[in-house]
Write an enzyme that holds these catalytic residues in place. Structure first.
Site, PDB file in Angstrom:
ATOM      1  N   MET A   1       8.918   6.721   3.957  1.00 27.73           N
ATOM      2  CA  MET A   1       9.076   5.331   3.766  1.00 27.73           C
ATOM      3  C   MET A   1      10.355   5.125   2.722  1.00 27.73           C
ATOM      4  O   MET A   1      10.917   4.027   2.861  1.00 27.73           O
ATOM      5  CB  MET A   1       7.868   4.716   3.299  1.00 27.73           C
ATOM      6  CG  MET A   1       6.595   4.967   4.038  1.00 27.73           C
ATOM      7  SD  MET A   1       7.190   4.013   5.695  1.00 27.73           S
ATOM      8  CE  MET A   1       7.542   2.597   5.376  1.00 27.73           C
TER       9      MET A   1
ATOM     10  N   LEU B   1       0.894  -1.219  -0.132  1.00 23.61           N
ATOM     11  CA  LEU B   1       0.053  -0.006   0.035  1.00 23.61           C
ATOM     12  C   LEU B   1       0.845   1.426   0.079  1.00 23.61           C
ATOM     13  O   LEU B   1       0.442   2.354   0.312  1.00 23.61           O
ATOM     14  CB  LEU B   1      -1.042  -0.074   1.173  1.00 23.61           C
ATOM     15  CG  LEU B   1      -1.954  -1.206   1.269  1.00 23.61           C
ATOM     16  CD1 LEU B   1      -2.791  -0.956   2.457  1.00 23.61           C
ATOM     17  CD2 LEU B   1      -2.618  -1.461  -0.062  1.00 23.61           C
ATOM     18  N   CYS B   2       2.031   1.261  -0.189  1.00 29.04           N
ATOM     19  CA  CYS B   2       2.978   2.588  -0.451  1.00 29.04           C
ATOM     20  C   CYS B   2       3.120   2.681  -1.978  1.00 29.04           C
ATOM     21  O   CYS B   2       3.620   1.908  -2.578  1.00 29.04           O
ATOM     22  CB  CYS B   2       4.419   2.023   0.186  1.00 29.04           C
ATOM     23  SG  CYS B   2       5.398   3.559   0.562  1.00 29.04           S
ATOM     24  N   HIS B   3       2.394   3.925  -2.314  1.00 28.93           N
ATOM     25  CA  HIS B   3       2.313   4.364  -3.490  1.00 28.93           C
ATOM     26  C   HIS B   3       3.631   4.694  -4.013  1.00 28.93           C
ATOM     27  O   HIS B   3       4.606   5.288  -3.321  1.00 28.93           O
ATOM     28  CB  HIS B   3       1.228   5.524  -3.778  1.00 28.93           C
ATOM     29  CG  HIS B   3       1.270   6.763  -2.937  1.00 28.93           C
ATOM     30  ND1 HIS B   3       1.327   6.628  -1.543  1.00 28.93           N
ATOM     31  CD2 HIS B   3       2.026   7.795  -3.249  1.00 28.93           C
ATOM     32  CE1 HIS B   3       1.615   7.736  -1.090  1.00 28.93           C
ATOM     33  NE2 HIS B   3       1.982   8.706  -2.188  1.00 28.93           N
TER      34      HIS B   3
ATOM     35  N   ASP C   1      25.084  -8.503   5.327  1.00 28.90           N
ATOM     36  CA  ASP C   1      25.817  -9.443   4.284  1.00 28.90           C
ATOM     37  C   ASP C   1      27.119  -9.527   3.923  1.00 28.90           C
ATOM     38  O   ASP C   1      27.870 -10.487   3.900  1.00 28.90           O
ATOM     39  CB  ASP C   1      24.848  -9.511   2.926  1.00 28.90           C
ATOM     40  CG  ASP C   1      25.308 -10.547   2.022  1.00 28.90           C
ATOM     41  OD1 ASP C   1      25.093 -11.738   2.369  1.00 28.90           O
ATOM     42  OD2 ASP C   1      25.544 -10.321   0.765  1.00 28.90           O
TER      43      ASP C   1
END
Length: 107
Positions: A63, A27-29, A78
């Protein structure tokens, strides 16, 4: 590092992470990013990762910046896991923002 330049890999991964935010966060546009900068600073305690995301859209890019830091942190783990298997990511947070409905905000 045995796998290469860990800081460079983290920076590149952070930029890629910001660009892929709508694919990773439900739902993050998608928004048009005008720039993303990622800085990784080595400290005595570990590494500080800072991401600054910019847009001209009428919405925030928190975000995208948060995803950038998280992905950069994962890439860094990593790269160093052979040397430090206990490496962790902590304190992913927004420190400041400006623009949008809320204007300037800082922690």
């Amino acid at each position: 590092m045995p796998k290469g330049d860990a800081l460079a890999v983290a920076r590149i991964a952070g930029i890629a992470g910001a660009k892929k935010t709508p694919d990773l966060i439900p739902l993050c546009h998608p928004i048009g990013l005008h720039g993303v900068s990622v800085e990784v600073t080595v400290t005595d305690e570990g590494a500080d990762i800072t991401s600054v995301a910019r847009t001209a859209d009428r919405t925030g890019v928190e975000m995208e910046a948060l995803t950038s830091v998280a992905v950069a942190g994962l890439a860094l783990i990593d790269m160093v896991k052979a040397i430090d298997p206990a490496a962790v990511i902590t304190d992913v947070r927004v420190e400041w923002k400006e623009g949008g409905k809320t204007g300037r905000w800082s922690r």
